[in-house]
Design an enzyme around this catalytic site. Sequence first.
Site, PDB file in Angstrom:
ATOM      1  N   SER A  51       3.725   3.701   2.966  1.00  0.00           N
ATOM      2  CA  SER A  51       3.987   3.816   4.405  1.00  0.00           C
ATOM      3  C   SER A  51       4.235   2.470   5.057  1.00  0.00           C
ATOM      4  O   SER A  51       5.026   2.364   5.994  1.00  0.00           O
ATOM      5  CB  SER A  51       2.824   4.534   5.097  1.00  0.00           C
ATOM      6  OG  SER A  51       2.813   5.900   4.724  1.00  0.00           O
ATOM      7  N   GLU A  68     -12.313   4.170   1.973  1.00  0.00           N
ATOM      8  CA  GLU A  68     -13.590   3.502   2.174  1.00  0.00           C
ATOM      9  C   GLU A  68     -13.452   2.063   2.652  1.00  0.00           C
ATOM     10  O   GLU A  68     -14.453   1.405   2.907  1.00  0.00           O
ATOM     11  CB  GLU A  68     -14.380   3.529   0.857  1.00  0.00           C
ATOM     12  CG  GLU A  68     -14.741   4.932   0.423  1.00  0.00           C
ATOM     13  CD  GLU A  68     -15.474   4.950  -0.908  1.00  0.00           C
ATOM     14  OE1 GLU A  68     -15.783   3.867  -1.466  1.00  0.00           O
ATOM     15  OE2 GLU A  68     -15.743   6.055  -1.392  1.00  0.00           O
ATOM     16  N   THR A  69     -12.212   1.564   2.750  1.00  0.00           N
ATOM     17  CA  THR A  69     -11.993   0.175   3.157  1.00  0.00           C
ATOM     18  C   THR A  69     -11.152   0.134   4.429  1.00  0.00           C
ATOM     19  O   THR A  69     -10.566   1.134   4.819  1.00  0.00           O
ATOM     20  CB  THR A  69     -11.265  -0.611   2.043  1.00  0.00           C
ATOM     21  OG1 THR A  69      -9.921  -0.115   1.946  1.00  0.00           O
ATOM     22  CG2 THR A  69     -11.980  -0.473   0.707  1.00  0.00           C
ATOM     23  N   HIS A  84      -8.307  -0.900   4.757  1.00  0.00           N
ATOM     24  CA  HIS A  84      -6.886  -0.822   4.410  1.00  0.00           C
ATOM     25  C   HIS A  84      -6.158   0.195   5.302  1.00  0.00           C
ATOM     26  O   HIS A  84      -5.049  -0.066   5.768  1.00  0.00           O
ATOM     27  CB  HIS A  84      -6.750  -0.443   2.930  1.00  0.00           C
ATOM     28  CG  HIS A  84      -5.346  -0.349   2.449  1.00  0.00           C
ATOM     29  ND1 HIS A  84      -4.582  -1.459   2.193  1.00  0.00           N
ATOM     30  CD2 HIS A  84      -4.558   0.726   2.182  1.00  0.00           C
ATOM     31  CE1 HIS A  84      -3.382  -1.076   1.781  1.00  0.00           C
ATOM     32  NE2 HIS A  84      -3.347   0.248   1.770  1.00  0.00           N
TER      33      HIS A  84
END
Length: 162
Positions: free
Chosen positions: A63, A92-93, A95
Amino acid sequence: MATTDLSSYDPSKVPSASEMKFGIVVSEWNPAITGALYKGAFDTLVKHGAQEANIVTMMVPGSFELTSGAKIIADTTNVDAVICLGCVIQGETPHFDFVCQGVTQGIAHLNFTYNIPFIFGVLTTMNQQQAEDRAGGKHGNKGDEAAITAIKMVDNNWRFRK
């Protein structure tokens, strides 16, 4: 909205796309989702009169790369609008935040830079189920919505830039 069917609209309020040319940039990441978004957008454009030969498609790795792909299409083809389709699912980050912010700002920048519309068809969901629900599931297909938006924005562009 989470309660809105993205594929529900009044076809009589959509201009003909028979003379319009479109670019569609699709992220390869989350291919089951982005493939469904692409099918929805492509089929909706054709349903409203766009000629298949007037739809240019480019696949990009993720994306974040949608902005670059959209710019390439705008710079190298004679399209009237570019639809950007992707899916970013919360992990979980941080990002997720960086990718969502980057692609959103990138597409907004393209809209300010070029005289054609760039359509934001990127799902930013908390989980896989939310993405599936918006890529042909219980909330319809964001690809359909992006195609309708593109048609209407091209029509606006043509009417107001004359």
